[in-house]
Design a protein around this motif. Sequence first.
Motif, short mmCIF file in Angstrom:
data_model
loop_
_atom_site.label_atom_id
_atom_site.label_comp_id
_atom_site.label_asym_id
_atom_site.label_seq_id
_atom_site.Cartn_x
_atom_site.Cartn_y
_atom_site.Cartn_z
N ASP A 129 -5.25 22.08 11.51
CA ASP A 129 -3.98 22.17 10.81
C ASP A 129 -3.20 20.86 10.90
OD1 ASP A 129 -4.56 24.75 10.15
OD2 ASP A 129 -3.25 25.68 11.63
N ALA A 130 -3.23 20.23 12.08
CA ALA A 130 -2.51 18.97 12.26
C ALA A 130 -3.11 17.87 11.41
CB ALA A 130 -2.52 18.56 13.74
N VAL A 131 -4.45 17.78 11.37
CA VAL A 131 -5.12 16.76 10.55
C VAL A 131 -4.80 16.96 9.08
CG1 VAL A 131 -7.38 15.96 9.76
CG2 VAL A 131 -6.98 16.32 12.20
N ASN A 132 -4.89 18.21 8.61
CA ASN A 132 -4.58 18.49 7.20
C ASN A 132 -3.14 18.13 6.87
OD1 ASN A 132 -7.12 19.40 6.45
ND2 ASN A 132 -6.67 21.53 6.93
N PHE A 133 -2.22 18.51 7.75
CA PHE A 133 -0.80 18.21 7.50
C PHE A 133 -0.57 16.70 7.38
CE2 PHE A 133 3.30 16.91 9.22
CZ PHE A 133 4.16 17.54 8.34
N LEU A 134 -1.15 15.95 8.31
CA LEU A 134 -0.92 14.50 8.32
C LEU A 134 -1.50 13.84 7.08
CD1 LEU A 134 0.08 12.02 9.90
CD2 LEU A 134 -2.17 11.91 10.97
N PHE A 135 -2.75 14.17 6.73
CA PHE A 135 -3.39 13.47 5.63
C PHE A 135 -2.90 13.93 4.27
CE2 PHE A 135 -6.26 12.20 9.00
CZ PHE A 135 -6.43 10.86 8.68
N ARG A 136 -2.31 15.11 4.19
CA ARG A 136 -1.67 15.48 2.92
C ARG A 136 -0.53 14.52 2.60
NH1 ARG A 136 -1.11 20.90 5.10
NH2 ARG A 136 -3.02 22.09 4.66
N GLN A 137 0.13 14.00 3.64
CA GLN A 137 1.28 13.12 3.42
C GLN A 137 0.87 11.69 3.07
OE1 GLN A 137 3.85 15.26 3.83
NE2 GLN A 137 2.33 16.65 4.70
N ILE A 138 -0.23 11.21 3.65
CA ILE A 138 -0.50 9.77 3.56
C ILE A 138 -1.73 9.39 2.74
CG2 ILE A 138 0.59 9.37 5.80
CD1 ILE A 138 -2.17 9.12 7.03
N MET A 139 -2.61 10.33 2.42
CA MET A 139 -3.83 9.96 1.70
C MET A 139 -3.69 10.29 0.23
SD MET A 139 -7.82 10.88 2.56
CE MET A 139 -7.79 9.92 4.08
N SER A 140 -3.87 9.27 -0.61
CA SER A 140 -3.78 9.45 -2.05
C SER A 140 -4.77 8.51 -2.71
CB SER A 140 -2.36 9.15 -2.55
OG SER A 140 -2.06 7.77 -2.36
N HIS A 141 -4.97 8.66 -4.01
CA HIS A 141 -5.87 7.76 -4.74
C HIS A 141 -5.37 6.32 -4.67
CE1 HIS A 141 -8.51 10.80 -6.52
NE2 HIS A 141 -7.43 11.56 -6.65
N GLY A 142 -4.06 6.15 -4.69
CA GLY A 142 -3.52 4.79 -4.65
C GLY A 142 -3.70 4.11 -3.32
N VAL A 143 -3.63 4.88 -2.23
CA VAL A 143 -3.70 4.30 -0.88
C VAL A 143 -5.12 4.33 -0.34
CG1 VAL A 143 -2.91 4.53 1.50
CG2 VAL A 143 -1.31 4.89 -0.38
N GLY A 144 -5.76 5.49 -0.40
CA GLY A 144 -7.07 5.64 0.23
C GLY A 144 -8.22 5.83 -0.74
N GLU A 145 -7.96 5.67 -2.05
CA GLU A 145 -8.97 5.77 -3.10
C GLU A 145 -9.48 7.19 -3.31
OE1 GLU A 145 -11.81 2.88 -1.70
OE2 GLU A 145 -10.91 1.28 -2.91
N ILE A 146 -8.94 8.13 -2.54
CA ILE A 146 -9.29 9.53 -2.73
C ILE A 146 -8.08 10.37 -2.35
CG2 ILE A 146 -10.26 9.73 -0.40
CD1 ILE A 146 -12.24 11.78 -1.53
N GLY A 147 -7.82 11.40 -3.13
CA GLY A 147 -6.69 12.26 -2.85
C GLY A 147 -7.06 13.33 -1.84
#
Length: 628
Positions: free
Chosen positions: A492-510
């Motif tokens: 749950d913690a990993v999902n919560f964190l990466f929902r906020q910071i990982m996107s196509h613009g930043v990490g090339e994958i949403g």
Amino acid sequence: MADQQLQAKPEQWTDEQWQAIVQRGNNLLVAAAAGSGKTSVLVERIIRRIMDEKDPVGVDQLLVVTFTNAAAAEMRHRIGDALRKALKDDPHSSHLRRQLALLQRATITTLHSFCLGILRQYYYLIELDPDFRIADQMEGELLRQDVLEEQLESWYENDADFHALADVMLDGQDDHALTILLLRLYEFSRSHPAPEQWLGEAAGMFAVHDKNGLDGLEWTRSVLRSVELALGGMTAKMRRAVLLAGSPEGPAGYLPLLEAEAAALQRAGAACRDGWEATVEAVRGVVFAKLPPVKGTDPLVKEQVQDLRNSVKKELAEQIEQYFSTTAEQYVADLQRIAPHMQTLARLVTAFSDAFQLEKRSRGLVDFGDLEHLALRVLTETNESGETVPSSISTQLREQFAEVLVDEYQDINLVQETILQMVSRDGANGQPANRFMVGDVKQSIYRFRLAEPKLFLEKYVTYQKDGDADEASIGRRIDLAANFRSRREVVDAVNFLFRQIMSHGVGEIGYDPSAELINRASYPEAQPNRLQAEMHLIDRNTAIAEEGQAVAAEGTDEGEAGIPEGESAEEASVAQLEARLIASRIRRWMESGEGEEPLLVFDKKAGGMRPLAYRDIVILLRATSGWG
């Protein structure tokens, strides 16, 4: 649907795992999240291919590519264990006995070892000394430096274009910067199947031919994507400032100005998709007026709003200084002036590469990059039209390997991808495509070693996901998102964190629902409020200042404070602060407070809960030197 899929699915496998084990007929990309059992799936797929009653495959008909020798050894061991177990159940099977005997000769290996095997067998096709050896890292670096120095001397004496390049790049007599650039370009070009072609194309990007000027260049698109991302961050900060100003304790008198500024930033971000001039006009249209005086507000909230706004003003000024302080006409003129020097640079890198290869060849040496490029020469040839096509050796290997299985696919480069293409069936001539690729682009950590995760992402987007892949499809994609390793609190913690910071613009994958981890691990319920994910933020400036005052009061110098040689006091203090925080958490876990039960953890071997031991605790660092 393939016949194999009609088999009853054993209970230990999820539907997605079972599809990854039995699906055939197309190239298959398995996007396997952390803890999803990808190695078990890969081994099970191999075992079922070997033991298939209708269409058995010999273990020597499989090419299994792993990322490390240790992973290859583990894979071979697990396959051997599975074969021995099957043989115990069916002791009269000559097929299983033969596969167990062939296992040590099976092609379960790293890609470098596979390439080495090709060169040992077909050295004569590329005029390679059969007694060649692999240069160790130090030997290769010293030889490379010697060759480069010889080339530099020659260029200084005889190459006018080199002199012009040096005049542009160098300040004074030190050519270290140019040397580093030449070596970096050489290394990067070697991650491409055709290094000389790539260098030429890279140099050609500086030539301005398009009538649209800057808007016709890849450089511009890249810069505008970066600016759009930065403006999006500024807009979010301003929206946060608007929310704070609109709160009951906030400076409501700031609202009209803040809302107008946030809207202007949003328009500027949208303009990045309309071209250079539109972006310049929109960015320069963001004006920060003087804030009006306000009364009856919480000073802390007011200060937060002002800090957010000031940080946005600073960031915008930096963007303007970096990208928009020069006119488009000046940029075009600069590119036209630089273009000939880039052509020279590409030519010099190629000349150095040729000289380096010649020197290694004279000594009977190859390096790891050579293994891939020389193997590619064996596996490819040029047809009458000048196209690169599979060689006769490549065709033989395609016939030999019934399936090509690639682990950690997210960390391969373009050269390695081309090698895999040459030994895999592509679905032509009535033969089904036969590549099985497993990995997770979110775990790609080797881009600094020139891995190209975009190869994974391209297939992730284009391969079919739902339903059976039809005959015309490129390939099939299966997502393994179930996590069997971690407690729900971790997932749950990993999902919560990466929902906020990982996107196509930043990490090339949403980080959308298809990318999220799904908790499937079975653990006893944790003690209330004892096992939970935590994130601690250290105010380094305040803490370091307090640390310095304490040291001064004690009259302790840096050496006595235990600061490693070559490390600044600030770095040492940061390491000490983090160490003290970690130690305090460990002590709290290990030493139960008054009336508090010991912290319990699950012991798989014991089959139950037991008190925490020091061996259960792991401290992960980016690097241990100095900090460990």
